[in-house]
Design an enzyme around this catalytic site. Sequence first.
Site, PDB file in Angstrom:
ATOM      1  N   LEU A 116    -103.462  62.533  33.395  1.00 61.94           N
ATOM      2  CA  LEU A 116    -103.345  63.893  32.851  1.00 61.94           C
ATOM      3  C   LEU A 116    -103.263  63.842  31.336  1.00 61.94           C
ATOM      4  O   LEU A 116    -102.321  63.265  30.783  1.00 61.94           O
ATOM      5  CB  LEU A 116    -102.079  64.564  33.410  1.00 61.94           C
ATOM      6  CG  LEU A 116    -102.038  64.767  34.931  1.00 61.94           C
ATOM      7  CD1 LEU A 116    -100.606  64.922  35.419  1.00 61.94           C
ATOM      8  CD2 LEU A 116    -102.871  65.975  35.324  1.00 61.94           C
ATOM      9  N   THR A 117    -104.241  64.434  30.670  1.00 62.03           N
ATOM     10  CA  THR A 117    -104.236  64.446  29.214  1.00 62.03           C
ATOM     11  C   THR A 117    -102.997  65.182  28.695  1.00 62.03           C
ATOM     12  O   THR A 117    -102.651  66.239  29.217  1.00 62.03           O
ATOM     13  CB  THR A 117    -105.525  65.121  28.688  1.00 62.03           C
ATOM     14  OG1 THR A 117    -106.629  64.419  29.248  1.00 62.03           O
ATOM     15  CG2 THR A 117    -105.628  65.049  27.189  1.00 62.03           C
ATOM     16  N   CYS A 124    -113.951  65.319  32.884  1.00 60.78           N
ATOM     17  CA  CYS A 124    -113.455  66.128  31.767  1.00 60.78           C
ATOM     18  C   CYS A 124    -114.416  67.272  31.459  1.00 60.78           C
ATOM     19  O   CYS A 124    -115.592  67.044  31.173  1.00 60.78           O
ATOM     20  CB  CYS A 124    -113.254  65.263  30.529  1.00 60.78           C
ATOM     21  SG  CYS A 124    -112.556  66.196  29.154  1.00 60.78           S
ATOM     22  N   HIS A 156    -112.703  65.731  42.385  1.00 59.58           N
ATOM     23  CA  HIS A 156    -111.970  66.980  42.149  1.00 59.58           C
ATOM     24  C   HIS A 156    -112.859  68.096  42.699  1.00 59.58           C
ATOM     25  O   HIS A 156    -114.007  68.240  42.267  1.00 59.58           O
ATOM     26  CB  HIS A 156    -111.726  67.153  40.642  1.00 59.58           C
ATOM     27  CG  HIS A 156    -110.954  68.395  40.299  1.00 59.58           C
ATOM     28  ND1 HIS A 156    -110.645  68.728  39.004  1.00 59.58           N
ATOM     29  CD2 HIS A 156    -110.428  69.373  41.073  1.00 59.58           C
ATOM     30  CE1 HIS A 156    -109.963  69.871  39.002  1.00 59.58           C
ATOM     31  NE2 HIS A 156    -109.830  70.268  40.241  1.00 59.58           N
ATOM     32  N   ASP A 197    -105.380  71.322  44.016  1.00 62.93           N
ATOM     33  CA  ASP A 197    -104.518  72.370  44.592  1.00 62.93           C
ATOM     34  C   ASP A 197    -103.413  71.897  45.539  1.00 62.93           C
ATOM     35  O   ASP A 197    -102.888  72.713  46.304  1.00 62.93           O
ATOM     36  CB  ASP A 197    -105.357  73.432  45.335  1.00 62.93           C
ATOM     37  CG  ASP A 197    -106.374  74.102  44.430  1.00 62.93           C
ATOM     38  OD1 ASP A 197    -106.195  74.047  43.203  1.00 62.93           O
ATOM     39  OD2 ASP A 197    -107.353  74.665  44.957  1.00 62.93           O
TER      40      ASP A 197
END
Length: 408
Positions: A70-71, A154, A223, A257
């Site tokens: 996670l950035t 990204c 994702h 989610d």
Amino acid sequence: MAEGAAEAPAESGGGSDSGAGAPERGVAPIKPQYLTTKEQFHEFLEAKGQEKPSQEIKLDISGKLYLAPLTTCGNLPFRRICKRFGADVTCGEMAVCTNLLQGQTSEWALLRRHPCEDIFGVQLEGAFPDTMTKCAELLNRTIEVDFVDINVGCPIDLVYKKGGGCALMNRAAKFQQIVRGMNQVLDVPLTVKIRTGVQERVNLAHRLLPELRDWGAALVTLHGRSREQRYTKLADWEYIAQCVTAASPMPLFGNGDVLSYEDANRAMQTGVAGVMIARGALLKPWLFTEIKEQRHWDISSSERMAILQDFTRYGLEHWGSDTQGVEKTRRFLLEWLSFLCRYVPVGLLERLPQRINERPPYYLGRDYLETLMASQKAADWIRISEMLLGPVPPNFVFLPKHKANAYK
């Protein structure tokens, strides 16, 4: 004279074999097909020394809970919190390969691993095969990791317009060269994180997965959203289920989610090898415990505050306890608080579980702290930070980096 009767002379500096009484030096009788020259002998050893070892390291993380890279928020102190609550696999924040090759200290800091991270990888972002391969080679020599992941998920414009992140899904030739090149130079497994595609109704993942398997990827995480979609719609787990078959026998992890153990159970029913958790961990890092223990945890505000105290302590250890370290810890704490405020305590819900797309209404908690933690105002997040780190400097301003949580 009988064989072996002559006494061997002391070796002189010149090493000459000539002279009276010197024994003849023969050559061991090796079969002709095995003979070579001195040059070829050394060339062969050098070439073989650069090859990948035949015993390749396997990455077996099926069924494990994987905390997403996670950035900004996926920093080392936050990962320590998640490990404590049961995350099995962790990964460093996205690191830009050109910044690493230029030796940027701030970028190299993203690759640091805490001793509690027993299964740990790093994630690289880049658009070109030469720089990505060179960077993989450098990491292979300098850091201890269990896997290296390529960021092909990204969505941000800055990365996409340069041909990196999601854009690689539309640049198959370059994508192939990156995967093959990195796989060739790494001694650890190479993994890839992708999205369903770039445009909303044009799925690409099912076509790319068999190719990624052939190019040498050990595992892929999908994702269930396109780049265009961002967070406007729910993740498409039906499509992820179709992709499991396309990827087989390469393991496919699903992402999107998951905010409760029920969500995780449903995700596993699609046939994925495991689940990667991103925003769910930011909203409630104890989610990993809930999944492993198959329960809803009605965590109290004081227990939640204790988690923030631990994060603060870990932050000061990691970034330093001087003024600069304190303010860096505060910034990262505030970024995280901008997500944490979206959690609704279990005891306040009419229906369980809370869903990730449900924004909380205004509500009063069971005590002052629970109510304060529910505030969506930056001024209140700052107040919580002051409880832990003391007053903010004069003229202090905070705006969260992630637009997804900068809502009124």
